[in-house]
Every structure is written in structure tokens, then in C-alpha cells.
Design a protein around this motif. Structure first.
Motif, PDB file in Angstrom:
ATOM      1  N   GLU A 176      11.579 -10.816 -14.766  1.00 54.77           N
ATOM      2  CA  GLU A 176      11.795 -10.903 -13.318  1.00 54.77           C
ATOM      3  C   GLU A 176      10.462 -10.815 -12.592  1.00 54.77           C
ATOM      4  OE1 GLU A 176      14.754  -8.074 -11.931  1.00 54.77           O
ATOM      5  OE2 GLU A 176      15.909  -8.458 -13.753  1.00 54.77           O
ATOM      6  N   ALA A 193       7.645  -6.273  -1.311  1.00 50.57           N
ATOM      7  CA  ALA A 193       7.454  -4.852  -1.612  1.00 50.57           C
ATOM      8  C   ALA A 193       8.643  -4.296  -2.387  1.00 50.57           C
ATOM      9  CB  ALA A 193       7.244  -4.066  -0.323  1.00 50.57           C
ATOM     10  N   ALA A 194       9.863  -4.745  -2.029  1.00 51.19           N
ATOM     11  CA  ALA A 194      11.065  -4.274  -2.739  1.00 51.19           C
ATOM     12  C   ALA A 194      11.041  -4.748  -4.186  1.00 51.19           C
ATOM     13  CB  ALA A 194      12.326  -4.775  -2.026  1.00 51.19           C
ATOM     14  N   MET A 195      10.612  -5.980  -4.405  1.00 51.89           N
ATOM     15  CA  MET A 195      10.518  -6.496  -5.771  1.00 51.89           C
ATOM     16  C   MET A 195       9.465  -5.724  -6.566  1.00 51.89           C
ATOM     17  SD  MET A 195      10.817 -10.534  -4.749  1.00 51.89           S
ATOM     18  CE  MET A 195      10.363 -11.289  -6.298  1.00 51.89           C
ATOM     19  N   ASP A 198      10.743  -2.263  -7.566  1.00 52.38           N
ATOM     20  CA  ASP A 198      11.678  -2.326  -8.694  1.00 52.38           C
ATOM     21  C   ASP A 198      10.936  -2.563 -10.004  1.00 52.38           C
ATOM     22  OD1 ASP A 198      13.789  -1.903  -7.016  1.00 52.38           O
ATOM     23  OD2 ASP A 198      14.460  -3.994  -6.942  1.00 52.38           O
ATOM     24  N   THR A 225       1.161  -1.144  -5.734  1.00 54.38           N
ATOM     25  CA  THR A 225       2.449  -0.469  -5.559  1.00 54.38           C
ATOM     26  C   THR A 225       2.485   0.828  -6.358  1.00 54.38           C
ATOM     27  OG1 THR A 225       3.451  -2.663  -5.337  1.00 54.38           O
ATOM     28  CG2 THR A 225       4.955  -0.819  -5.692  1.00 54.38           C
TER      29      THR A 225
END
Lengths: 251, 492
Positions: A176, A193-195, A198, A225
């Protein structure tokens, strides 16, 4: 064998350690490495953001600088994919626009000679054990353009598995996207940022000390991150792991 | 397309809300990951998947290349089989045709098979305005309709809802539309399905008019095909006296034989089933069986304009399986509503700006709603190179150029709001074609590294808000190389 190192503008400016590692590694394997000083950028950021016409002079420049070499090696899956996958497409588009074969002919020579580092090691030099030593627990993130653009497949993992002292931990959701995507990280920063968060959580769940990839752009986003989320994990380019030896370890 | 989505904000703003909604993200993550894994298994079972994918691509490309010929053939076949064919250039025309056809029957309600084409044109709203009530009969569409909501996925329109939310919607809204939900309804799937079944059964048995779309239209026989999982579509297709099918012109295949490819690739790509439970085919009318009147409305609505674009036209191969949505990391975080169209996800990001043009804020932002990771292209059963089209449309947004709108060639100006970016790209191109300038820039960055801020101004703020910036090294690589010639002078 004399090859040209295409370090990429991002590595040259921000990650010179990766370049030094590639030189050290290839020299150790008996390859004569040259760094053409006139090299700059492959034009990927321009092309992928929609500025194909701005990318064309950069592609021409790349071809001028690297055209005469036997092989061109780059420690970046996405810049490698730019040359191999998108330069031919730029040539085709120019032709479709009635501009003739000039661009296609200019770019054609560099396309088949450009290799991503792990591809060059496994396919051209025919080695998977490069004599490296790296006593750390590592998880590997296959970056999208390396994985799907160039089809690197298992090559990077095979190289890592042969590294002495290295413990390879499987990364959940490995294929991913990390959410970098060049200007995507700026234009869709919330989703990006969300990816990234995760990806970092998945990496953390492996208990590895190091997240390794074959592309510093993705590592810049993942590493940034990690630092913000204070995970204690480090991003490391695969070249630096493969260059590390017992005599000259890379920490 | 439908006016329902006019005035949508650009994708990044629309996505922000979804990214922050933990329930929504949880629902989406669970649903997409489940189907993603199942699809991979279902595809891996087929030994000739790569060949099927290539065959599907070729059949679609061939058909699109000769679309005029096959559409005329289809019209002849449908007419010979007792159907009536209508041509609709855009959404308004299609809505007008369908509304008039329903009015001619004297009915004021219709049952509907789940259909993307009728969603695309906003048919339910158009019928409502003329006093005709359209009942959605697909379970997920029913949930969306009762919840006064919008679909957020092509195949699973209510994917953004969990069972608890669905129970609440049924309990609150069903009585408004017909038979109320039973007392004490719980959120178990069997109870929810039974409540919907009883509610819908009344509609099927009463309705005199059915409205459908179609997954495929066979030119040689005039046959239309709907594939589905629930059987509600089949009820709508067989019970009413009048059937009106609204279908996009790109849904055509030349021969019956061509279906063999898509009836393998579509169910495995969409629901991860080897074969979908219901495949209904209808050819005109048949005395004493099924509808006695059949109308086919062929919908253009931007499709021939899209066909005129040699890079973008591949989007018309789409068989609406939604495999690209289920693997897309952006869709998974942003949710379907952020795409501002009935076509969300990667396919929506290339289809909507082509069907509608790139004039609105949302349509100009959709080509950027992707990290270009390529997962969508990898799973697409008709090999649409979605990243290629995204980049092509980005070019259209920032540089303008010639496009076809309503059959006419027009030259688009570059979209607003990209002037600073364009200037930066030009400056970068200049620096990158002048290695000396690049080197000066690198050296300046290295020498001033102690003074670099930890946060960036302008568009860079988006980066430093959530990520640490990489430190600039003391010496760029090329300086090290020149100083040491690759370490040969002793400095490693």
C-alpha cells in the motif's frame, strides 16, 4: 564495467549519504562508477503534476548527459520508472501532437540502459549476496513506482535476506502506498498524512528498528511522519544497508 | 451530469472531513480490505486472468472504435425485437424522455433496478419534480434513498454506513415510503434484509413501470444484460408492464459471445464471486412473459466527447466493477462523497472531469486526487491505465489545450489558481537545465542550513504541519564527488 550514477536531484541535495553508499557498494563489486556532473533532474515532478512541456527539456538534458554510458544506475524506483516507463510515453505524445520523432529518438537510447540499483545488482551483476553486514531488525517497504512501475518484485528483499546479521520483518500492508506521491503530499496533505500515519503504524507493529526502502522521496515522507509521531524507528535507504560491512559499518 | 453535486468544494477540502471522521474511516477500511482480499483470491483462481483482461480491453477498444456502427446495429436489433430506441444527448434530454414515457403510462410510481446511468443524470429527482416517485430496490440504494443520502461507492452505495446506522434509518424512514420497519428491529444482517424484503415486495407487486440500466448491450441480438447479487433487479425487470432501460452508449458489445469474457471478469473483480447469483437478459418484448412495452434510452452525456480524446477515451472501457475503489488508499481515507460525483474513486477521478469537463472546482481538483501509486491500474479488469489518464487530465487543468465539448473542438485556457505553481515549475525547469544554477542553489541551502525554519510557508505548510522536514546536509553529493572523485582521494 563503467556505469553512470544517476543520483537524482533529491538524493544529491538532501541525501548525499545514499550516493556515497552506492559508490562504495558498486566499487566494492568491481564496477567503475562515474558521476556526470552535468546531471540534474529526470523531470518526474513536472511530468506528474501536469507540466509535460516543462519536463521535456529535462528529459532531453538527461539523455544528453547519460546517452553515451553503457549503463545508468539510480537508487530511486520512481526516477527509474520515469525514464523507463514515461520517457517513451513522452516521445509518443510528441509524435501524436505532430512534432515528429525527434523527441522519441533523443530519449530512446537511455531508456533500456537505465536500471534501478537493486535491479542492476540482481539482473546485470547477477549478485544477491553483496557481502554486507547490518545487525539490525529491518522491515522493507516496496515503493509504488519500484513495485508496479519497474516490477522490482522480490529483488530488494532477496538482497536484504542475504545481508549478514539482518533480521527481515514482514511489513503488514507492504504494497500500500505511503502517501507521498510527489506534489500529492502538498495538494492533498490530509489524505497523504493519514496514509503516512497508517504506514508508520504498520511498520511499528513489526518491532523493527529500521524501515528500509529503495526511494528516498518516500522515506522522506515516512521518516518525517515517524519523527513527528516519535516512534523511535529510523528510515534507511537500501543502498546504505547494502554498503555496510563489518569493517565499515553504517550505523 | 446531475446537478446534485454542483457547488461541491475541491477534493482536498471535501476529503478533510472524511479523514477526520473515525467511524467513516473504520467502515470504509473494514469493507474495502475485506473485498480486496476476496477479490485477490477469486482472481488468483483463474489461470488465464491476464488473457481475459487483455481480451476485455480489446473487445472494448474495438467496440469504441466502431461505436457508430454498433449502435446502429443495436437499434436495428432492439427495434426488430419489439423495443423502441430513444437517443439522449445529455442528462436533461434523457430525463425528459423517461418522464414522458412514464407519464404516458398514467402511473405515478416506478420501481428501479440499481443503475449508475440513472444516478448520473439525476433521474429520481427529475421524476420527483414531475410528481413521479421512484423506488430504489437494490438494498444499498434503498438505504441511501431512505437516508436522504448520496451513494459513496459504485457497487456498494451505502458502504459508508455500518449496521447500526442502517437499522436507525430503516426504523425512522421506512413508514414514510411504504411498509414500516418491524417493531424492535435489531442490527443483525438477517433482520435488516428481511425488513427490506417485506418493504420492497409490496413495491414489486404493485408497480406497473420498471426502470433499469444495463451492464451490457449486445449489438447483434439487441439483448440487454444486468448482473446482480440480490435478485431485486430481476423482479423489476420481469414484473412491470413497461420497462424503460437507460444505458450509456459505451456499454455495448458486438456479439453474444463477447459476454463470456466479461461475465468472468466482472463478478470476480466486483464482488469476488466466481459468478454473480443473478444474470438477467432481455431482448425486446415477448408475448405473455415479462413487460409488454420496452424502451431503450441510449445516453451520451459527454461520452462521445470523451471518445474524441485519444488518451482519456480508455475510461470508457470501464465495466463499473469498482475494483479500483476497493484498492485505492486515497478512496479509503477520503470516502466516496469527496469525489463529488456518482463515480467516486480512481475511475471517478478520470471519468467525471471528462464527462463534465474540468470547469468546476471539484472537477479541476479530481485529477490530483491520487498519489499515482498504480494499484488501480493493476486490478482493473479492462486494463484502464488510470494513472496515465490522471496525468493527462492534470496537464489539461494546468496547461489548457484542445478538447471536444458537445461535439465541437474548443481550446481550454489553463485553470485558475495554478499561476504560482506554474512559475515554480518553470523556475525549477530552468535551474535543472542549468546545472551550475542547481549547484549554487544546493550550496546556498547547505551553507544556510542552521537557519532553516522547522515549518514551511505557503503550500509547504501542509507538509510541516504533519511531518518533520529532512535536515539539509552540510555538503551536497556533487560537491563531495568533485572534492574526492568518489572517495578515490581518500575521503569517504
Amino acid at each position: 564495467m563503467r556505469v553512470a550514477l544517476f543520483l537524482t536531484c533529491v538524493n544529491d541535495t538532501l541525501y548525499p549519504d545514499t550516493g556515497r553508499a552506492v559508490v562504495k557498494l558498486l566499487t566494492r563489486l568491481g564496477v567503475d562508477v562515474d558521476f556526470p556532473m552535468a546531471q540534474t533532474c529526470c523531470g518526474q515532478a513536472h511530468y506528474n503534476t501536469g507540466y509535460r512541456h516543462e519536463a521535456e527539456p529535462l528529459a532531453r538534458h538527461f539523455s544528453d548527459v547519460f546517452g553515451a554510458y553503457e549503463a545508468i544506475v539510480t537508487p530511486s524506483g520512481s526516477c527509474g520508472a520515469m525514464v523507463r516507463e514515461l520517457y517513451p510515453r513522452m516521445g509518443e505524445r510528441a509524435r501524436a501532437e505532430g512534432r515528429g520523432d525527434t523527441l522519441a529518438a533523443t530519449l530512446a537510447p537511455v531508456v533500456p540502459k537505465t536500471y534501478e540499483l537493486t535491479e542492476f545488482l540482481v539482473d546485470v551483476l547477477g549478485v544477491t549476496d553483496v557481502g554486507a553486514y547490518y545487525p539490525h531488525k529491518v522491515t522493507y517497504h516496496p515503493t509504488c513506482h519500484g513495485l508496479r512501475g519497474l516490477g522490482l518484485g522480490e529483488r530488494p528483499r532477496r538482497l536484504l535476506q542475504a545481508v549478514k546479521g539482518l533480521e527481515l520483518a514482514e511489513l503488514p500492508g507492504a504494497d500500500e502506498c505511503c502517501g507521498f506521491g510527489g506534489t500529492f503530499a502538498l495538494k492533498n496533505s490530509d489524505v497523504s498524512a493519514a496514509m503516512g500515519a497508517d504506514k508508520v503504524r504498520n511498520a511499528e507493529s513489526t518491532g523493527a528498528e529500521v524501515l528500509c526502502a529503495a526511494d528516498n522521496s518516500c522515506l522522506m515522507h515516512i521518516g518525517g511522519t515517524m519523527a513527528r509521531l516519535r516512534t523511535g524507528m529510523r528510515p534507511v535507504h537500501i543502498a546504505e544497508i547494502l554498503a555496510s560491512t563489518e569493517e565499515e559499518p553504517v550505523v | 451530469m446531475s446537478g446534485t453535486y454542483l457547488g461541491m468544494p475541491a477534493f482536498p477540502e471535501a476529503a478533510r472531513e472524511a479523514v477526520g471522521n473515525t467511524t467513516l474511516r473504520g467502515n470504509l477500511r473494514h469493507a474495502t480490505h475485506t473485498i480486496r482480499a476476496k477479490r485477490a483470491t477469486a482472481v488468483a483462481e483463474v489461470s488465464d486472468w491476464a488473457e481475459l483482461r487483455e481480451a476485455g480491453k480489446r473487445i472494448k477498444d474495438h467496440t469504441l472504435r466502431h461505436l457508430d456502427r454498433y449502435l446502429v446495429r443495436l437499434e436495428e436489433s432492439v427495434t426488430a425485437a419489439g423495443g423502441v430506441v430513444h437517443w439522449a444527448a445529455d442528462a436533461d434530454e434523457a430525463n425528459e424522455i423517461v418522464t414522458q414515457l412514464v407519464k404516458m403510462t398514467g402511473e405515478s410510481e416506478v420501481v428501479k433496478v440499481k443503475s449508475m446511468a440513472t444516478q448520473e443524470i439525476g433521474l429520481n429527482e427529475a421524476l420527483e419534480a414531475e410528481g413521479i416517485r421512484a423506488y430504489e430496490t437494490d438494498l444499498a440504494e434503498l438505504i441511501v434513498q431512505l437516508g436522504k443520502d448520496r451513494p459513496s461507492h459504485i457497487l456498494v452505495p451505502a458502504i459508508h454506513r455500518n449496521r447500526g446506522e442502517i437499522r436507525d434509518i430503516f426504523a425512522r424512514e421506512m413508514s414514510e415510503w411504504g411498509r414500516p420497519a418491524p417493531e424492535g428491529l435489531t442490527d443483525t444482517p438477517a433482520e435488516l434484509a428481511e425488513a427490506a424484503r417485506v418493504h420492497l415486495r409490496e413495491k414489486f407487486l404493485r408497480a406497473k413501470v420498471g426502470i433499469s440500466g444495463a451492464n451490457f448491450m449486445v449489438a447483434e441480438t439487441g439483448t440487454l444484460v444486468v448482473v446482480e447479487s440480490e435478485g431485486n433487479g430481476r423482479m423489476c425487470l420481469t414484473l412491470p408492464e413497461t420497462l424503460i432501460s437507460v444505458v450509456g452508449i459505451e456499454k455495448i458489445v458486438p456479439t453474444w459471445r463477447d459476454l463470456e469474457v466479461f461475465l468472468q471478469t466482472l463478478p470476480r473483480s466486483s464482488t469476488a464471486e466466481r459468478m454473480n447469483p443473478y444474470t438477467s437478459t432481455w431482448t425486446g418484448t415477448t408475448g405473455g412473459d415479462g413487460p409488454s412495452t420496452f424502451h431503450l434510452v441510449l445516453l451520451d452525456n459527454g461520452r462521445t466527447d470523451t471518445l474524441a480524446d485519444e488518451v482519456g477515451r480508455q475510461a470508457l472501457r470501464c465495466i463499473r466493477c469498482s475494483a479500483c475503489l476497493n484498492v485505492c488508499p486515497v478512496y479509503e481515507r477520503a470516502g466516496g462523497h469527496a469525489y463529488g460525483s456518482v463515480y467516486p474513486g480512481p475511475i471517478g477521478a478520470i471519468l467525471s472531469p471528462q464527462l463534465r469537463g474540468t470547469g468546476s472546482e471539484i472537477d479541476a481538483s479530481l485529477p490530483y486526487a491520487s498519489s499515482l501509486c498504480g494499484a488501480c491500474y493493476e486490478v482493473c479488469p479492462v486494463a484502464i491505465d488510470i494513472p496515465e489518464v490522471l496525468v493527462h487530465l492534470r496537464e489539461r487543468v494546468v496547461q489548457g489545450g484542445e478538447v471536444t465539448r458537445e461535439g465541437n473542438k474548443v481550446v481550454l485556457r489553463p485553470a485558475k489558481g495554478h499561476a504560482a505553481e506554474r512559475a515554480a515549475m518553470r523556475a525549477a525547469r530552468w535551474a535543472f537545465t542549468h546545472p551550475g544554477a542547481l549547484r549554487t542553489g544546493q550550496r546556498t541551502a547547505s551553507r544556510t542550513r542552521r537557519f532553516h525554519p522547522r515549518t514551511l510557508p505557503g503550500p509547504g505548510r501542509a507538509w510541516s504541519g504533519t511531518r518533520e522536514l529532512p535536515p539539509v546536509p552540510a555538503e551536497p553529493f556533487r560537491d563531495w564527488w568533485q572534492r574526492t572523485r568518489g572517495g578515490k582521494d581518500g575521503d569517504r
